[in-house]
Design an enzyme around this catalytic site. Structure first.
Site, short mmCIF file in Angstrom:
data_model
loop_
_atom_site.label_atom_id
_atom_site.label_comp_id
_atom_site.label_asym_id
_atom_site.label_seq_id
_atom_site.Cartn_x
_atom_site.Cartn_y
_atom_site.Cartn_z
N SER A 1 4.63 -7.29 -1.16
CA SER A 1 4.51 -7.17 0.16
C SER A 1 4.54 -8.85 0.36
O SER A 1 4.22 -9.80 0.06
CB SER A 1 2.99 -6.83 0.69
N THR B 1 0.89 -0.70 0.07
CA THR B 1 -0.01 -0.33 0.22
C THR B 1 0.84 1.61 -0.11
O THR B 1 0.67 1.96 -0.79
CB THR B 1 -0.92 0.12 1.44
N CYS C 1 -26.69 -10.20 0.42
CA CYS C 1 -28.18 -11.36 1.33
C CYS C 1 -28.78 -10.13 1.55
O CYS C 1 -30.18 -10.07 1.60
CB CYS C 1 -28.12 -12.72 1.51
#
Length: 407
Positions: free
Chosen positions: A198, A71, A328
């Site tokens: 990473s 990141t 759902c």
């Protein structure tokens, strides 16, 4: 018995990695910027790690920069490239990691760039013809397309993208977080300007990552102070993390063919077991079911919604770790699923494997999934019977009252 099937989120450190890290936590803990012998030993460990990573990837040591993770690297590279080259246009896709999309949207909001989204087919594959049209119409473009998708496992043909980038003088960044340590790279043969990795995605430690920056590029640093990483990224280096990252990548490459073959078989085995289980309405998201077109360790499955609750939650209660998202209960699907032609009102479950998983574990997982649906059917049946019984009683009472009123 706990079963861990969330390896796309993070992996268990390899025993060799732990052994490599420990001396730099207990004995060789000096600051690598110090000029004394202890500091030089730490600095030598970083240099050795840099040479290891570069050698495995076909890069030059000076093209490898260590970071705190993918990141951070994504933010540094995208923002750095936009600023260094005054780029005004970026081509990306709607299924990139949020670290890419949010970084680019910030620059767009600030008026630095205009973003074009390349078309995807219904399975989430990049439309290379549309990409070429975008590049032809927009000179000075930054391409930001991931190699392997973290949710659905789709693989992008980064060699084809690199060819287009060269043809139209674009700058190409690719996020290899999900493929590093699982796919062999030779950056001498690939037209890639920047990439990130990473360590904790390939059995290394958390808090350690790296950037590859092709030697022809010079980016402005976004983190100042100390001049570490040749001035590209200030701050005291995470020596144990860097050492662990290099060892993890070394171990991954040493056993890559064997481990990936096993992981591919685990994926195929789970698909076959789910098919035999006979749960109606199962489908597979993106290209995750494909061995050729997806990362070997990711299988994204859409399951029919339970009458109450979540499959991910029920699996967690049974000691099985997976990840997912559900539409759902009105929670909504992820941005990746929203970009695909997926069925509505399904629960998406990502199973992600590692070399430490076994076929016996998958047998157990399928047995538990079957039992979840069997229990859910009983609950749904009881609810339906209760509803019918309640309606019958109410209807009967209403009839009696109507009859009484006539008297």
């Amino acid at each position: 018995m706990e079963i861990y099937l969330d390896n796309a989120a993070t992996t268990a450190p390899d025993p060799e990695v732990i052994d490599a890290i420990l001396p730099f936590l207990t004995t060789h803990y000096a600051n690598p910027s110090s000029v004394h012998g202890a500091g030089r030993k730490a600095k030598d460990a970083i240099d050795a790690a840099r040479h290891t990573v570069a050698g495995l990837l076909g890069a030059l040591p000076e093209e490898i920069y260590f970071t705190a993770g993918a990141t951070e690297g994504i933010n540094l590279l995208l923002s750095g490239a936009i600023q260094a080259y005054d780029l005004s246009h970026v081509v990306t896709s709607r299924i990139e990691h949020k670290a890419v999309l949010q970084t680019l949207k910030r620059h767009e909001k600030e008026g630095d760039i205009e973003i074009s989204f390349v078309k995807l087919d219904e399975r989430g594959n990049i439309d290379l013809y549309h990409l070429e049209n975008l590049l032809r119409a927009n000179p000075r473009t930054l391409i930001a397309l991931m190699h392997g998708n973290n949710e659905i496992g789709n693989l992008t043909d980064i060699h084809a993208v690199g060819v287009l980038a060269q043809r139209y003088s674009a700058v190409f960044f690719t996020d290899t977080t999900q493929t590093m340590g699982k796919v062999r790279f030779d950056l001498r043969e690939a037209a890639i300007d920047f990439l990130v990795g990473s360590a904790h995605k390939f059995h290394g430690p958390k808090g350690a990552g790296f950037m590859y920056i092709d030697q022809k590029h010079r980016l402005k640093p976004l983190i100042y102070g100390g001049g570490q990483e040749r001035g590209q990224r200030g701050g005291t280096e995470n020596v144990p993390g860097v050492v662990g990252l290099a060892k993890a990548l070394e171990v991954s490459y040493r056993n890559l063919d064997e481990s990936q073959a096993k992981i591919s078989k685990l994926k195929q085995y789970l698909v076959s077991k789910l098919s035999i289980a006979g749960i109606e309405g199962i489908c597979y998201n993106g290209e995750s079911k494909s061995i050729e077109n997806s990362v070997a360790n990711v299988l994204s499955v859409s399951f029919p919604c339970l009458s109450a609750g979540s499959i991910v939650t029920e699996l967690d209660r049974a000691g099985i770790a997976v990840s997912g998202g559900s539409a759902c209960s009105g929670g909504g699907a992820s941005h990746v699923m929203q970009a695909l032609a997926c069925e509505a009102n399904k629960e998406n479950v990502r199973f992600s494997f590692s070399k430490f998983n076994t076929f016996d574990e998958l047998d157990r997982v399928v047995d538990i999934i079957v039992s979840i649906y069997e229990s859910d059917s009983e609950v749904a049946s009881n609810k339906a019977w209760s509803s019918i019984a309640s309606w019958t009683w109410a209807d009967s009472m209403a009839a009696e009252q109507a009859s009484f009123n006539k008297i």
